[in-house]
Design a protein around this motif. Structure first.
Motif, PDB file in Angstrom:
ATOM      1  N   ILE A 188     -32.811  49.958  26.537  1.00 47.15           N
ATOM      2  CA  ILE A 188     -32.065  50.626  27.605  1.00 47.15           C
ATOM      3  C   ILE A 188     -32.100  52.124  27.326  1.00 47.15           C
ATOM      4  O   ILE A 188     -31.733  52.567  26.235  1.00 47.15           O
ATOM      5  CB  ILE A 188     -30.612  50.136  27.684  1.00 47.15           C
ATOM      6  N   ALA A 189     -32.561  52.880  28.310  1.00 42.98           N
ATOM      7  CA  ALA A 189     -32.754  54.320  28.127  1.00 42.98           C
ATOM      8  C   ALA A 189     -32.135  55.086  29.280  1.00 42.98           C
ATOM      9  O   ALA A 189     -31.768  54.510  30.313  1.00 42.98           O
ATOM     10  CB  ALA A 189     -34.245  54.639  28.036  1.00 42.98           C
ATOM     11  N   GLY A 190     -32.025  56.400  29.105  1.00 46.09           N
ATOM     12  CA  GLY A 190     -31.592  57.273  30.178  1.00 46.09           C
ATOM     13  C   GLY A 190     -32.756  57.597  31.096  1.00 46.09           C
ATOM     14  O   GLY A 190     -33.872  57.085  30.928  1.00 46.09           O
ATOM     15  N   ALA A 191     -32.501  58.463  32.051  1.00 47.22           N
ATOM     16  CA  ALA A 191     -33.549  58.833  33.008  1.00 47.22           C
ATOM     17  C   ALA A 191     -34.640  59.659  32.353  1.00 47.22           C
ATOM     18  O   ALA A 191     -35.810  59.576  32.726  1.00 47.22           O
ATOM     19  CB  ALA A 191     -32.938  59.602  34.171  1.00 47.22           C
ATOM     20  N   HIS A 192     -34.261  60.463  31.364  1.00 47.16           N
ATOM     21  CA  HIS A 192     -35.221  61.357  30.724  1.00 47.16           C
ATOM     22  C   HIS A 192     -35.584  60.793  29.357  1.00 47.16           C
ATOM     23  O   HIS A 192     -34.831  60.929  28.396  1.00 47.16           O
ATOM     24  CB  HIS A 192     -34.634  62.761  30.594  1.00 47.16           C
ATOM     25  N   VAL A 193     -36.718  60.153  29.281  1.00 45.93           N
ATOM     26  CA  VAL A 193     -37.170  59.535  28.041  1.00 45.93           C
ATOM     27  C   VAL A 193     -38.649  59.873  27.862  1.00 45.93           C
ATOM     28  O   VAL A 193     -39.380  60.048  28.837  1.00 45.93           O
ATOM     29  CB  VAL A 193     -36.942  58.005  28.081  1.00 45.93           C
ATOM     30  N   ALA A 194     -39.075  60.004  26.621  1.00 46.81           N
ATOM     31  CA  ALA A 194     -40.457  60.397  26.347  1.00 46.81           C
ATOM     32  C   ALA A 194     -41.447  59.421  26.990  1.00 46.81           C
ATOM     33  O   ALA A 194     -41.310  58.207  26.823  1.00 46.81           O
ATOM     34  CB  ALA A 194     -40.689  60.448  24.841  1.00 46.81           C
ATOM     35  N   PRO A 195     -42.449  59.926  27.725  1.00 43.23           N
ATOM     36  CA  PRO A 195     -43.451  59.046  28.339  1.00 43.23           C
ATOM     37  C   PRO A 195     -44.138  58.144  27.328  1.00 43.23           C
ATOM     38  O   PRO A 195     -44.480  57.002  27.642  1.00 43.23           O
ATOM     39  CB  PRO A 195     -44.445  60.035  28.972  1.00 43.23           C
ATOM     40  N   SER A 196     -44.330  58.638  26.095  1.00 44.15           N
ATOM     41  CA  SER A 196     -44.986  57.816  25.077  1.00 44.15           C
ATOM     42  C   SER A 196     -44.139  56.599  24.724  1.00 44.15           C
ATOM     43  O   SER A 196     -44.670  55.514  24.443  1.00 44.15           O
ATOM     44  CB  SER A 196     -45.243  58.653  23.813  1.00 44.15           C
ATOM     45  N   THR A 197     -42.820  56.766  24.749  1.00 41.33           N
ATOM     46  CA  THR A 197     -41.932  55.638  24.466  1.00 41.33           C
ATOM     47  C   THR A 197     -41.999  54.621  25.594  1.00 41.33           C
ATOM     48  O   THR A 197     -42.088  53.408  25.350  1.00 41.33           O
ATOM     49  CB  THR A 197     -40.480  56.132  24.283  1.00 41.33           C
ATOM     50  N   VAL A 198     -41.954  55.110  26.831  1.00 42.08           N
ATOM     51  CA  VAL A 198     -42.058  54.214  27.985  1.00 42.08           C
ATOM     52  C   VAL A 198     -43.383  53.453  27.940  1.00 42.08           C
ATOM     53  O   VAL A 198     -43.422  52.231  28.158  1.00 42.08           O
ATOM     54  CB  VAL A 198     -41.941  55.002  29.302  1.00 42.08           C
TER      55      VAL A 198
ATOM     56  N   ALA B 296     -45.329  52.754  25.324  1.00 41.45           N
ATOM     57  CA  ALA B 296     -45.381  51.797  24.213  1.00 41.45           C
ATOM     58  C   ALA B 296     -44.566  50.550  24.521  1.00 41.45           C
ATOM     59  O   ALA B 296     -45.011  49.417  24.281  1.00 41.45           O
ATOM     60  CB  ALA B 296     -44.879  52.455  22.934  1.00 41.45           C
ATOM     61  N   VAL B 297     -43.367  50.759  25.048  1.00 35.98           N
ATOM     62  CA  VAL B 297     -42.502  49.628  25.378  1.00 35.98           C
ATOM     63  C   VAL B 297     -43.141  48.768  26.464  1.00 35.98           C
ATOM     64  O   VAL B 297     -43.140  47.533  26.388  1.00 35.98           O
ATOM     65  CB  VAL B 297     -41.113  50.145  25.821  1.00 35.98           C
ATOM     66  N   THR B 298     -43.702  49.416  27.478  1.00 31.81           N
ATOM     67  CA  THR B 298     -44.334  48.691  28.580  1.00 31.81           C
ATOM     68  C   THR B 298     -45.552  47.915  28.113  1.00 31.81           C
ATOM     69  O   THR B 298     -45.745  46.740  28.477  1.00 31.81           O
ATOM     70  CB  THR B 298     -44.733  49.677  29.694  1.00 31.81           C
ATOM     71  N   GLN B 299     -46.377  48.538  27.297  1.00 34.76           N
ATOM     72  CA  GLN B 299     -47.587  47.884  26.816  1.00 34.76           C
ATOM     73  C   GLN B 299     -47.285  46.656  25.960  1.00 34.76           C
ATOM     74  O   GLN B 299     -48.058  45.702  25.923  1.00 34.76           O
ATOM     75  CB  GLN B 299     -48.438  48.879  26.026  1.00 34.76           C
ATOM     76  N   MET B 300     -46.167  46.666  25.281  1.00 35.79           N
ATOM     77  CA  MET B 300     -45.787  45.529  24.451  1.00 35.79           C
ATOM     78  C   MET B 300     -45.019  44.470  25.229  1.00 35.79           C
ATOM     79  O   MET B 300     -44.608  43.452  24.664  1.00 35.79           O
ATOM     80  CB  MET B 300     -44.953  46.002  23.265  1.00 35.79           C
ATOM     81  N   GLY B 301     -44.833  44.704  26.509  1.00 35.04           N
ATOM     82  CA  GLY B 301     -44.161  43.719  27.344  1.00 35.04           C
ATOM     83  C   GLY B 301     -42.670  43.617  27.102  1.00 35.04           C
ATOM     84  O   GLY B 301     -42.053  42.591  27.429  1.00 35.04           O
ATOM     85  N   ILE B 302     -42.059  44.674  26.564  1.00 36.35           N
ATOM     86  CA  ILE B 302     -40.622  44.668  26.295  1.00 36.35           C
ATOM     87  C   ILE B 302     -39.900  45.159  27.548  1.00 36.35           C
ATOM     88  O   ILE B 302     -40.219  46.236  28.060  1.00 36.35           O
ATOM     89  CB  ILE B 302     -40.277  45.588  25.109  1.00 36.35           C
ATOM     90  N   PRO B 303     -38.934  44.413  28.051  1.00 35.93           N
ATOM     91  CA  PRO B 303     -38.194  44.863  29.239  1.00 35.93           C
ATOM     92  C   PRO B 303     -37.510  46.212  28.989  1.00 35.93           C
ATOM     93  O   PRO B 303     -36.944  46.438  27.918  1.00 35.93           O
ATOM     94  CB  PRO B 303     -37.161  43.751  29.458  1.00 35.93           C
ATOM     95  N   LEU B 304     -37.572  47.092  29.974  1.00 31.02           N
ATOM     96  CA  LEU B 304     -36.980  48.422  29.880  1.00 31.02           C
ATOM     97  C   LEU B 304     -36.065  48.648  31.069  1.00 31.02           C
ATOM     98  O   LEU B 304     -36.473  48.479  32.215  1.00 31.02           O
ATOM     99  CB  LEU B 304     -38.074  49.490  29.844  1.00 31.02           C
ATOM    100  N   VAL B 305     -34.833  49.040  30.792  1.00 32.69           N
ATOM    101  CA  VAL B 305     -33.877  49.406  31.836  1.00 32.69           C
ATOM    102  C   VAL B 305     -33.566  50.883  31.667  1.00 32.69           C
ATOM    103  O   VAL B 305     -33.187  51.321  30.580  1.00 32.69           O
ATOM    104  CB  VAL B 305     -32.579  48.578  31.727  1.00 32.69           C
ATOM    105  N   GLN B 306     -33.724  51.655  32.740  1.00 33.34           N
ATOM    106  CA  GLN B 306     -33.423  53.083  32.690  1.00 33.34           C
ATOM    107  C   GLN B 306     -32.218  53.387  33.572  1.00 33.34           C
ATOM    108  O   GLN B 306     -32.141  52.944  34.718  1.00 33.34           O
ATOM    109  CB  GLN B 306     -34.624  53.916  33.134  1.00 33.34           C
ATOM    110  N   ILE B 307     -31.279  54.127  32.985  1.00 37.12           N
ATOM    111  CA  ILE B 307     -30.023  54.467  33.651  1.00 37.12           C
ATOM    112  C   ILE B 307     -29.980  55.980  33.866  1.00 37.12           C
ATOM    113  O   ILE B 307     -30.141  56.751  32.928  1.00 37.12           O
ATOM    114  CB  ILE B 307     -28.817  54.025  32.796  1.00 37.12           C
ATOM    115  N   GLY B 308     -29.754  56.401  35.101  1.00 40.44           N
ATOM    116  CA  GLY B 308     -29.706  57.818  35.406  1.00 40.44           C
ATOM    117  C   GLY B 308     -28.351  58.428  35.103  1.00 40.44           C
ATOM    118  O   GLY B 308     -27.429  57.760  34.619  1.00 40.44           O
TER     119      GLY B 308
END
Length: 285
Positions: A103-113, A115-127
């Protein structure tokens, strides 16, 4: 013959056993897992940390934001924050914690997004919430994602109760300004703006022509002072602008009050303390 028997076992018998098992009542999910199966949550946002502290099972939390372990920036008790691993939000740190939800905020490093996406880990972003309603919607989003809907509903009810208690019956709204060190001001369309209204103030920032978040120099403030100046961050004597000698001549026109830094940057459960603090100030005046 043996090879034929093995093939029959693989193709016929094992699928039948699996079908039977699927129709058989299964044991309860272990305590450390929720109905959603989320057992390792990594938060890389301090405002999300504050929500998780209220609604998550402690065993669900695998990591939190490093800001929550900084007394100057934390919106949670340090004793709670220090129970958990903290990350600065880099892809390497997050992935190393083996989360099954990030779970991340709206502003998160693209590299983190990535990596998480490529590994198939669900990501929730909160503004960044711009209103109390938007903040409670975010709580529900987080609660549903981690399988803690009832706790999320309970927290939103506590916030709604605090907001009702903070509403004043004063006929007159007092002009107010929340001023951080250096003159940064939250303007119209921010969560802070709505909380001021709830507590019986009106945000005078628009009268200076300020945008949603903007910097107010000292001169306009002196020319048109608010009734209440809410000072954020450092002690008043340490703030270069608030300690300016010219403000001494305005003490009979301006009531300077403290506004803790931890109450400004997050919504969620922070709203409960923030509206209560503002209401106490309004009633004291």
């Amino acid at each position: 013959m043996i090879r034929v028997f093995v093939l029959v076992l693989v193709l016929v018998v094992i699928p039948i056993i699996g079908l039977i098992a699927g129709c058989t009542p299964q044991p309860d999910v272990p305590d450390h897992r929720t109905a959603a199966g989320v057992s390792r949550i990594v938060s890389i946002n301090p405002c999300v940390d504050a929500v998780l502290m209220q609604i998550a099972d402690p065993r669900q939390i695998a990591g939190i934001s490093h800001y929550s372990q900084d007394a100057r920036a934390s919106s949670v008790p340090l004793a709670w924050a220090r129970r958990y691993r903290a990350t600065s939000g880099t892809a390497e740190e997050v992935v190393a914690l083996k989360p099954d939800l990030v779970i991340a905020g709206a502003h998160v490093a693209p590299s983190t997004v990535a990596a998480v996406t490529q590994m198939g880990i669900p990501l929730v972003q909160i503004g960044v919430p711009a209103s109390i309603g938007e903040s409670t919607d975010q709580i529900r989003t987080i609660a549903n994602a981690i399988g803690q809907r009832r706790r999320g509903d309970a927290l939103t009810r506590r916030i709604e109760t605090a907001v009702r208690a903070a509403r004043t019956d004063h006929a007159e709204r007092l002009s107010a300004l929340i001023w951080q060190g250096g003159g940064l001001v939250p303007g119209t369309g921010t969560l802070a703006d709505e909380m001021l209204r709830v507590a019986g103030f009106f945000n005078i920032s628009a009268g200076y022509g300020l945008k949603q978040w903007d910097v107010l120099p000292l001169e306009p403030l002196i020319a048109r002072p608010p009734r209440v100046l809410l000072s954020v961050g450092a002690n008043e004597r340490d703030d270069r602008m608030l300690s300016h000698p010219v403000l001494d001549h305005l003490r009979d026109r301006i009531a300077v009050r403290r506004y803790p830094d931890r109450l400004l940057h997050c919504g969620g459960p922070t709203i409960i303390e923030a509206v209560a603090h503002l209401a106490r100030i309004r009633r004291s005046l």
